[in-house]
Design a protein around this motif. Structure first.
Motif, PDB file in Angstrom:
ATOM      1  N   TYR B  33       0.836  -1.202   0.000  1.00 60.63           N
ATOM      2  CA  TYR B  33       0.000   0.000   0.000  1.00 60.63           C
ATOM      3  C   TYR B  33       0.872   1.254   0.000  1.00 60.63           C
ATOM      4  N   TYR B  35       0.276   5.275   1.199  1.00 58.88           N
ATOM      5  CA  TYR B  35      -0.573   6.256   1.859  1.00 58.88           C
ATOM      6  C   TYR B  35       0.133   7.610   1.838  1.00 58.88           C
ATOM      7  N   GLN B  37       0.132  11.209   4.318  1.00 64.46           N
ATOM      8  CA  GLN B  37      -0.291  11.713   5.616  1.00 64.46           C
ATOM      9  C   GLN B  37      -0.197  13.221   5.609  1.00 64.46           C
ATOM     10  N   GLY B  40      -3.941  16.515  10.456  1.00 64.72           N
ATOM     11  CA  GLY B  40      -5.360  16.487  10.784  1.00 64.72           C
ATOM     12  C   GLY B  40      -6.204  15.567   9.933  1.00 64.72           C
ATOM     13  N   MET B  41      -5.578  14.891   8.969  1.00 60.00           N
ATOM     14  CA  MET B  41      -6.363  14.047   8.054  1.00 60.00           C
ATOM     15  C   MET B  41      -5.999  12.574   8.164  1.00 60.00           C
ATOM     16  N   GLY B  42      -5.179  12.221   9.105  1.00 60.71           N
ATOM     17  CA  GLY B  42      -4.782  10.829   9.217  1.00 60.71           C
ATOM     18  C   GLY B  42      -4.011  10.400   7.984  1.00 60.71           C
ATOM     19  N   LEU B  43      -4.098   9.136   7.664  1.00 61.91           N
ATOM     20  CA  LEU B  43      -3.463   8.603   6.455  1.00 61.91           C
ATOM     21  C   LEU B  43      -4.559   8.288   5.443  1.00 61.91           C
ATOM     22  N   LEU B  45      -5.296   6.424   1.654  1.00 57.69           N
ATOM     23  CA  LEU B  45      -4.742   5.447   0.733  1.00 57.69           C
ATOM     24  C   LEU B  45      -4.678   6.000  -0.683  1.00 57.69           C
ATOM     25  N   GLY B  58      -6.842   3.724  -4.631  1.00 54.97           N
ATOM     26  CA  GLY B  58      -7.370   3.942  -3.304  1.00 54.97           C
ATOM     27  C   GLY B  58      -8.244   5.174  -3.268  1.00 54.97           C
ATOM     28  N   GLU B  59      -8.178   5.876  -2.173  1.00 52.57           N
ATOM     29  CA  GLU B  59      -9.050   7.028  -1.941  1.00 52.57           C
ATOM     30  C   GLU B  59      -8.601   8.273  -2.709  1.00 52.57           C
ATOM     31  N   PHE B  90       3.802   7.133   3.189  1.00 49.47           N
ATOM     32  CA  PHE B  90       4.104   5.888   3.883  1.00 49.47           C
ATOM     33  C   PHE B  90       3.737   4.699   3.010  1.00 49.47           C
ATOM     34  N   PHE B 102       4.260  -0.787   8.529  1.00 47.65           N
ATOM     35  CA  PHE B 102       4.573   0.470   7.854  1.00 47.65           C
ATOM     36  C   PHE B 102       6.069   0.732   7.785  1.00 47.65           C
ATOM     37  N   GLY B 103       6.462   1.401   6.707  1.00 54.87           N
ATOM     38  CA  GLY B 103       7.814   1.900   6.580  1.00 54.87           C
ATOM     39  C   GLY B 103       7.991   3.206   7.336  1.00 54.87           C
ATOM     40  N   PRO B 104       9.201   3.769   7.329  1.00 54.46           N
ATOM     41  CA  PRO B 104       9.503   4.975   8.110  1.00 54.46           C
ATOM     42  C   PRO B 104       9.013   6.271   7.480  1.00 54.46           C
TER      43      PRO B 104
END
Lengths: 114, 111
Positions: B33, B35, B37, B40-43, B45, B58-59, B90, B102-104
């Protein structure tokens, strides 16, 4: 479409106090639910997950969460917070019908007072 | 066992430039996947893959392309970068229905 709401953007607690972070989800079927934690400048680390069975799940670092279907909630709790718990916390719901894609809430930033 | 790694860690682009972000995992996971970030919006996709040679939207897929030529790698491309693509990216992988690792992250700034 599924969605996740974390109503609290910021929370401050004193070290040693208890903690509850709220998470509400919207999903048509039985949800797969997750809590992740992100320290500054880092990736996300899984704290705990709910797939099925016992609605009270235990995770790492002393965290637990309770799945309440009637309230569409999956709140995260810890009985005694440590200064090292200061981080951002994300709740997420997984969709098995779409490659297990995760939909995340906006996150709750936790600050811990000494 | 490195888990999920991302290259590069930081990048600054000018508007209109292109680049590719590389994600690699050594856990033999089928699913991968990408993503983004934003505060305020999270992650959210961008794209995902359920196996070698497959990709899906994704989204928030607009402005991005992906490829999964090898099972262990998942590439995210920006053909013509825009300031709205300034974000932290990410990559994650998972073994089908299980949790994602998840990666860094890669911090991208588009000026």
């Amino acid at each position: 479409a599924q969605s996740v709401t974390q109503p609290d953007i910021h929370i401050t607690v004193s070290e040693g106090a208890s903690l509850e972070l709220r998470c509400n989800y919207s999903y048509g079927a039985t949800p797969y639910l997750f809590w992740y934690v992100q320290s500054p400048g880092q990736g996300l680390q899984l704290l705990l997950k709910y797939f099925s069975g016992d609605t009270l799940v235990q995770g790492i670092k002393g965290f637990e969460a309770e799945f309440k279907r009637s309230q569409s909630s999956f709140n995260l709790r810890k009985p005694s917070v440590h200064w090292s718990d200061a981080a951002e916390y994300f709740c997420a719901v997984g969709d098995l019908n779409a490659g297990n894609m995760l939909t995340f809430g906006g996150g709750t930033r936790l600050m811990v007072k000494p | 066992n490195a888990g999920v790694t991302q290259t590069p860690k930081f990048r600054v682009l000018k508007t209109g430039q292109s680049m590719t972000l590389l994600c690699a995992q050594d856990m033999n996971h089928e699913y991968m996947y990408w993503y983004r970030q934003d505060p305020g919006m999270g992650l959210r996709l961008i794209h995902y893959s359920v196996g070698e040679g497959t990709t899906a939207k994704g989204e928030v897929p607009d402005g991005y392309n992906v490829s999964r030529l090898k099972k262990q790698n998942f590439l995210l491309g920006l053909e013509s970068a825009a300031p709205s693509q300034t974000s932290v990216y990410f990559c994650a992988s998972s073994a089908q229905i299980y949790e994602q690792y998840f990666g860094p992250g890669t911090r991208l700034t588009v000026t």
